[in-house]
Each structure stands twice: as C-alpha cells, then as structure tokens.
Design an enzyme around this catalytic site. Structure first.
Site, PDB file in Angstrom:
ATOM      1  N   ASP A 230       0.862  -1.162   0.000  1.00 23.11           N
ATOM      2  CA  ASP A 230       0.000   0.000   0.000  1.00 23.11           C
ATOM      3  C   ASP A 230       0.913   1.231   0.000  1.00 23.11           C
ATOM      4  O   ASP A 230       2.149   1.129   0.083  1.00 23.11           O
ATOM      5  CB  ASP A 230      -0.948  -0.033   1.210  1.00 23.11           C
ATOM      6  CG  ASP A 230      -2.188   0.802   0.969  1.00 23.11           C
ATOM      7  OD1 ASP A 230      -3.204   0.577   1.628  1.00 23.11           O
ATOM      8  OD2 ASP A 230      -2.137   1.695   0.096  1.00 23.11           O
TER       9      ASP A 230
HETATM   10  C1  GLC Z   1      -4.427   4.125  -0.200  1.00 19.95           C
HETATM   11  C2  GLC Z   1      -5.323   2.990   0.232  1.00 19.95           C
HETATM   12  C3  GLC Z   1      -5.441   1.895  -0.784  1.00 19.95           C
HETATM   13  C4  GLC Z   1      -5.340   2.459  -2.175  1.00 19.95           C
HETATM   14  C5  GLC Z   1      -3.945   3.031  -2.344  1.00 19.95           C
HETATM   15  C6  GLC Z   1      -3.753   3.657  -3.734  1.00 19.95           C
HETATM   16  O1  GLC Z   1      -3.647   4.577   0.859  1.00 19.95           O
HETATM   17  O2  GLC Z   1      -5.038   2.390   1.483  1.00 19.95           O
HETATM   18  O3  GLC Z   1      -6.697   1.239  -0.547  1.00 19.95           O
HETATM   19  O4  GLC Z   1      -5.586   1.443  -3.145  1.00 19.95           O
HETATM   20  O5  GLC Z   1      -3.644   3.997  -1.358  1.00 19.95           O
HETATM   21  O6  GLC Z   1      -4.573   4.783  -3.879  1.00 19.95           O
END
Ligand code: GLC
Length: 736
Positions: free
Chosen positions: A283
């Site tokens: 993430d």
């Molecule tokens: C965010 C979220 C995740 C998302 C990623 C990309 O922090 O936790 O669910 O897909 O970043 O945007």
C-alpha cells in the site's frame, strides 16, 4: 518521437513459434527479457509511482518523465484517460532501451465514471450477479480510460463501524465476504485478461486491516492465528482462487510484524499454502512506514525486509528504487529475489497482452461510448435500489401514496457530491441524481418542497425552524440525514456513531409536528441510531447510493420497487457495544437477563438495534415448516433443509432467505451461528415458495484444534430465516 521496434519486441517476434502452454511461452519470453535487463531496469519494474494528475488535467513532473525514460518506473497509478496513458506509454515503449510497457493502475472500487453504491451498499443488495455486473461495468469504463489494473476488491472483514473503511468492503461476515470477493474478481478480470475490457484485480488489504484496535485506521491488529485464519483470511483466498492477479499489503502491524514485511503472510500462507503466483504490491509508502512501526531502523532495512518477506512492487515510496541496487552490492539481498519479483510483474504485463500491443488500451474513442452510458446508468440504478435497506415502516408509512405535499429536508437531500461516497474514481458529482431530483422526477417538482434544515457537521440550528414551519404544511416529511462521503473511507474513523451536527435536533423538531416522518440515512458505516429506530415512522439505510441514487430512492419510497436490501453489518445500539457482530462465541455465561452474573451490560442489551441480514419488504413474509432430511447424516450424505415462505402482505416483495448453522460442540469453541447460504425469492401477495438448501459435512468444516480443516461429528442447529437472529431451527447430527 523516435519510432523503433524495441529490442525485446524484435527478440520476441523471432522466438520459435513453438506451441507451448501460454504460461510456458510467457516464462520463456520473460526469461529472455530478464536476461537483457540491467539491475536498474529490473528494479524499475518494481517501482510504482503516482501520476501528477490534477483536477485540471495531467501534469508531468519533469523528474517523472526522466524516471520513465530511464526505465526506472514499471507502473503508474492515478494516471487515466486514454490520451494521458497513451502519452506515458509511448515514453516507456519508444524512449527506453527495452521498451517494456507500463502498467496503469487506479482505485476503481465502485465505479469509474458511472458510480455504483459504496461497496457496503452493493453488499446490502445480496445480489451477487448485480455485484459482479457492477464490477464488470466499472472495469469496462476504466479500461476505456487506458487503465490496466484496479486496486480492488477490498475484502477486509469489518466488525467495528468506528473504522471508516467498513464502507469499502462487504461487511462483517466471512462466508458472504468470500462470495462477494469472488463475484468482484470475476467482474474485474472476466474470462481472459488478454481481453482489453478486463483489468488486473488487486485484492486488498492483506491482511486483517479491518481488525484495527479501537476502530482507528492504521492501528495495530493483534489477533490469534485461529481468528486470522477463520475470519480475516478466507476472502483473500477466495479472491485468489477466483484468479485475482495481484494482492496489496496492508498498513497495519499484524501480531508484531507489519503486513508489508510479514513473511508468514506473504510467503508461508500466500505462496506456500495458497499457491499464489501473481505479484504483491504494497500500500501507499508502507515500506518506509515500517520505520515508524519500529521494526527496522532505516529505509534500506525496510526495503530488504519487504523484499525478503515477498513484496514485489513498492507503491510510491521509491524504497526499492533508491536502495535495492546497493543492498545487492552489499550482499544483503540476492539479485535472484529481484528476478523472481520482476518475473511476476512481467508475467502480468504479458497476461494483459501489453507485449503484443502496448497501446491496446489506448482507445480514446471508447470513452464516450461507455462512460455514463444509459445501460451503465440503468445498472447503477438497479443495484442502488437493491442496496436500500428498509429498517422500519410503522403503520405502512411507506410506500408514499401520491402525496401532494412532500417536505424534503436534511443536509443529504440534495448533495450530488455525497451520493458518490468515497473512492469514487473519476466520478463527477454533477452526473449524480440526488434524492431531491429523484423525488421531483417521480412525484412532480411542484409536490416537493425542499428546506435543508441544517448542515451535516456544523452546529448551526438556525435552519430548523424553517423546516418545521414547512413541515406543518406538508402531508409527509422525508428527511435525508447522515454523514458526508468524507466521513468514511480511508483515515475516517469516528469515536461516535451518532448523527453528526444538529441533525438529530432537526429530526426531533420535525417529529414534534406529528407529521409522518420518513428518514433516509446516508453513511458508509453502521450508525447507532436508537432514537430513529423508535421514533422514525419509516427508516431507510441508503449508504452512498452512487450516480443514480436519487432515482433508486424514489422508486423505493414510492413503491415502484419494493425494498429488498439486507444489512451486511450489524447495527449497534451504542458505540459502547462495538465491536459487535452477529456471531460471537457463546461464553461460559451467556446473557440471561434474570441472572446478574452473566455476560451483559448494565446499561444496554447485548442485542443490536438491527441484526446482520435484517431488512423489511413491503410484503409480510412468513416462514413455516422448517425441516431437515435426513436428521442424522454422514459425510457422504447431503442434508436437505427447507422452509416454506409465504408473502402475507399486500405488495410483492423480494425476501433474502438465509441459512445459518450452529456447531454445538467443537474441539474449539464455535460461533453461536454462521451464515452458510442465502437465496432471494420474489413473492407476489399470497404466493408461497418452498426454499431449499443442500448442506454437506464440508459446509460445517472449520480449523480444528489439531490444525486440520474439517467438520467434526456432533449436533448442529440449522436456522433459516430473514436475519441472523431468526430463532426457528432444527437439529441434525453428523456421524462419522
Ligand atoms: C491508499 C489505500 C489503498 C489504495 C492506495 C492507492 O492509501 O489504502 O486502498 O488502493 O492507497 O490509492
């Protein structure tokens, strides 16, 4: 821009035309490319950067361009539209040494342009075909925008509504979460990833992110391996069994090791036990966050820990970009680990057909043809009406019977932006149909008077008097209340579960007028609304219903469509009951109101305000004749469980008939019941239907005390009913 056939394309075209399994062919091609790549180019494939996309259109950071042209980026997220992605793709394919295509990813969680209900609302439809269809349409629109990869489905089990990300998943139940995970992966990946109308799915957030302590986002999760495996992991496994091509690590510390550096999760379970052969992405910047977690001292160590654990791609932190080459030089990691990660990433690009044609998703003319098409809007409206949950309907207040004077009030009545919910992709507020528009369209604008009454969160109660005055002249009040879209989703935990601001004061003042009060609640989580549960004449849970939400609501409020939604989460009486879910363990002192020394509170019952699976129809569904045959069975036999459901009401209705089981004695303590099936039946007034379930020993399996997975002989109570608190049950016995 120079045009030349990159080295690898020439190489690939020259490969002997052996007819071998596609995977084997890809492996040969991937190995061929790998053999040509420098270490920097390999590490570049493991680097995922966000685009500089801003609301006014793309902006390309100079360093960004240089990164792509130097082959130091393998994938980009938040870049979309065919034109923009094509522009970036040409940089990668025609201006880098090897011309390896980029992957373009984006959070298409419940829609791209046509926005469907928040996933928790989709889950409330209990219509797996509609959920799959929503994912398919979202994917079709995203692929037309040049995207290859969506960061969905989010499959985190959520038992704590303080956690704002409850909005993004399928609720509290593991069995239903498995079903929804499969449906969403099918919708996203279709039958063949080479089809340019499919995307790579990315199942997230692995794992147990929803078990955050105190419901506080990003907080620690600390739970037994039994609970991890029984409750939180199965939807990930279900998604992978359905073919999910990628998986995203979660932010949280899991039992002392952050998920992003957790080898037990990423190798033991994911690779060894489940045989996952896709790639793992972190993430957003979760690699260096392991420094804050306190498991490593610097980013280089974090990069090494993540790679050793099994992370293939680094989202936005550039930890791999800056540190892997030196770690190889220092002998702290092995280039073979990098090769393994790059192989998995390149295989995904092959699966999408990007080496055949890197521009296959660059179809600007497709966008206008699919975005917000009538058919897509119709599908969004269909699942939105199915997502609406009727929780109370005193004196058949609903459906509204051609009222001449509707007072529409409340801060959510005409908010286009809030219809979208969070993670609304490229959805545009101006395309949304609000409740106000929906009611005006259905009943006629002259019959709907709109007086906002108050805001969502501010304490300004000056508008309440005007709403009350207008209510006195109305036949019926429709009040749209709840949270803003920004109050759930990521980084949006709440310590209270009440209506924000002065919305309750507005409702109480309206109630005092004595006019019928219909309340529609918009939120991404279960809210504790005891006053509403007692005082609203009718109460509808709308979640955030998406682009067509207003029309869907008007159809349900008018009776054009009978409500069929069912709760995918338990609705608590108070935040003090949380975490609350329908199937806890029994304890040694189950609640007994007559006995002091039993498991209960002094100030609130243990029962929820509304249980998991609950929802009313405009019919009156009666369940009779529950039976199970044979009542004694062995693992080779199937028990047929059946019940007769009759609609005794004046209106047709769709009933979600649910099957729960209780394992009365196990080698480990067992939940007081577990959902094991459901069927939706639509019944005309007076119509009866025998609803039948087939139950086998494997449906009763669990992770036993000896660590094996299977059913144990003994007695089981089988419940069939309209929600998780249905009492009617029959007892059966499994014999060896
Ligand atoms: C965010 C979220 C995740 C998302 C990623 C990309 O922090 O936790 O669910 O897909 O970043 O945007």
């Amino acid at each position: 821009m120079r045009r030349f056939i990159p080295i690898l394309l020439a190489l690939w075209l020259g490969l002997p035309g052996l007819v071998v399994a596609q995977a084997g062919l890809w492996d040969r091609q991937v190995d061929s490319i790998l053999s040509l790549m420098t270490l920097t180019e390999k590490i570049g494939q493991m680097n995922l950067l966000t685009s500089d996309w801003v609301q006014t259109g793309p902006s390309l950071r100079p360093s960004y361009l240089a990164d792509i042209q130097a082959g130091r980026v393998g994938a980009i997220f938040n870049a979309h539209t065919a034109d923009y992605t094509c522009e970036l793709q040409r940089l990668a394919v025609e201006e880098t040494r090897l011309g390896i295509p980029l992957l373009f990813g984006f959070d298409v969680v419940h829609g791209y342009k046509t926005i469907f209900p928040m996933p928790i609302g989709e889950a409330a439809s209990w219509d797996l075909a509609a959920i799959e269809g929503a994912a398919r349409i979202s994917t079709r629109e995203a692929a037309a925008a040049g995207l290859h990869w969506t960061f969905a489905p989010m499959v985190d089990i959520a038992r704590d509504p303080r956690w704002g990300r409850m909005a993004e998943g399928a609720g509290e139940d593991t069995w239903y979460g498995n079903e929804v995970a499969r449906a969403r992966v099918r919708g996203i990946q279709g039958q063949d990833l080479a089809d340019p109308q499919t995307l790579l799915a990315c199942v997230k957030h692995y794992a147990a992110y929803g078990a955050a302590q105190a419901g506080r986002d990003y907080h620690t999760t600390d739970l037994s391996e039994q609970t991890l495996r029984e409750v939180y992991l199965p939807p990930f496994q279900a998604a992978i069994e359905a073919g999910a091509a990628t998986i995203m690590t979660a932010f949280n510390d899991l039992n002392g090791i952050p998920a992003t550096g957790n080898r037990f999760l990423l190798d033991q379970i994911l690779r060894q036990e489940w045989g996952f052969d896709g790639f793992v992405v972190t993430d957003y910047s979760s690699i260096p966050e392991m420094i804050q977690h306190g498991i490593v001292g610097d980013t280089a160590a974090a990069a090494a820990l993540a790679l050793d654990a099994g992370v293939d791609m680094d989202m936005q932190a550039s930890a791999y970009y800056y540190h892997l080459a030196r770690l190889v030089a220092e002998g702290k990691i092995d280039e073979g680990q990098i090769d393994a990660a790059v192989r998995r990433i390149l295989r995904a690009k092959y699966a999408l057909g990007l080496f055949d044609d890197p521009y296959r998703y660059c179809q600007p003319n497709q966008e206008a043809a699919v975005w917000l098409s009538d058919a897509h809007r119709a599908a969004a409206r269909d699942i939105a009406r199915k997502s609406l949950v009727l929780l109370r309907n005193q004196g058949a207040t609903l459906p509204l019977r051609s009222p001449d004077r509707i007072l529409l009030t409340g801060p959510l009545a005409d908010s286009q932006r809030d219809m979208l919910g969070s993670w609304s992709g490229a959805g545009e507020a101006e395309s949304c149909v609000t409740l106000k528009t929906g009611l005006e369209t259905r009943f006629g604008a002259e019959k709907v008077r709109f007086v906002p009454g108050c805001g969502i969160e501010d304490g300004d109660d000056q508008g309440i008097a005007a709403a009350v005055r207008a209510a006195r002249r109305a036949e019926v009040i429709v009040a749209a209340v709840g949270e803003s879209a920004a109050m759930s989703g990521e980084a949006a935990s709440r310590s209270e579960l009440d209506l924000p601001g002065v919305q309750l004061e507005l409702l109480q003042a309206l109630k005092a007028t004595g006019k019928p009060l219909v309340v529609v609640v918009f939120s991404g989580r279960a809210l504790a609304l005891p006053w509403l549960a007692e005082q609203a004449d009718a109460l509808v849970m709308a979640w955030f219903p998406g682009t067509e939400g207003g029309h869907a609501l008007a159809e349900v409020l008018s009776g054009d469509y009978g409500p069929s939604g069912r709760l995918p989460v338990t609705v608590p009486r108070s935040v003090g009951q949380v975490p609350i879910f329908y199937n806890p363990k029994a304890t040694g002192r189950p609640m007994d109101p007559q006995q002091k020394y039993t498991s209960k509170y002094l100030d609130v019952p243990n029962t929820p305000l509304f249980p998991f699976g609950y929802g009313l129809t405009y019919g009156e569904m009666v369940y009779e004749g529950l039976q199970a045959e044979p009542s004694v069975f062995d693992p080779s036999q199937t028990v047929t469980v059946s019940v007769t459901v009759t609609n005794r009401g004046p209106q047709a209705g769709t009933e979600t008939v649910q099957l729960y089981v209780r394992d009365l004695v196990g080698s480990l303590t067992r939940p007081v019941r577990e959902l094991k099936g459901f069927q939706q039946v639509t019944l005309a007034p007076g119509e009866s239907r025998v609803v039948t379930f087939a139950l086998r020993a494997e449906d009763l399996a669990f992770l036993r005390r000896d660590g094996t997975y299977g059913a144990e002989p003994g007695h089981f109570d089988l419940f069939i009913g309209p929600h998780a608190e249905s009492a009617e049950h029959v007892r059966v016995k499994l014999v060896p």
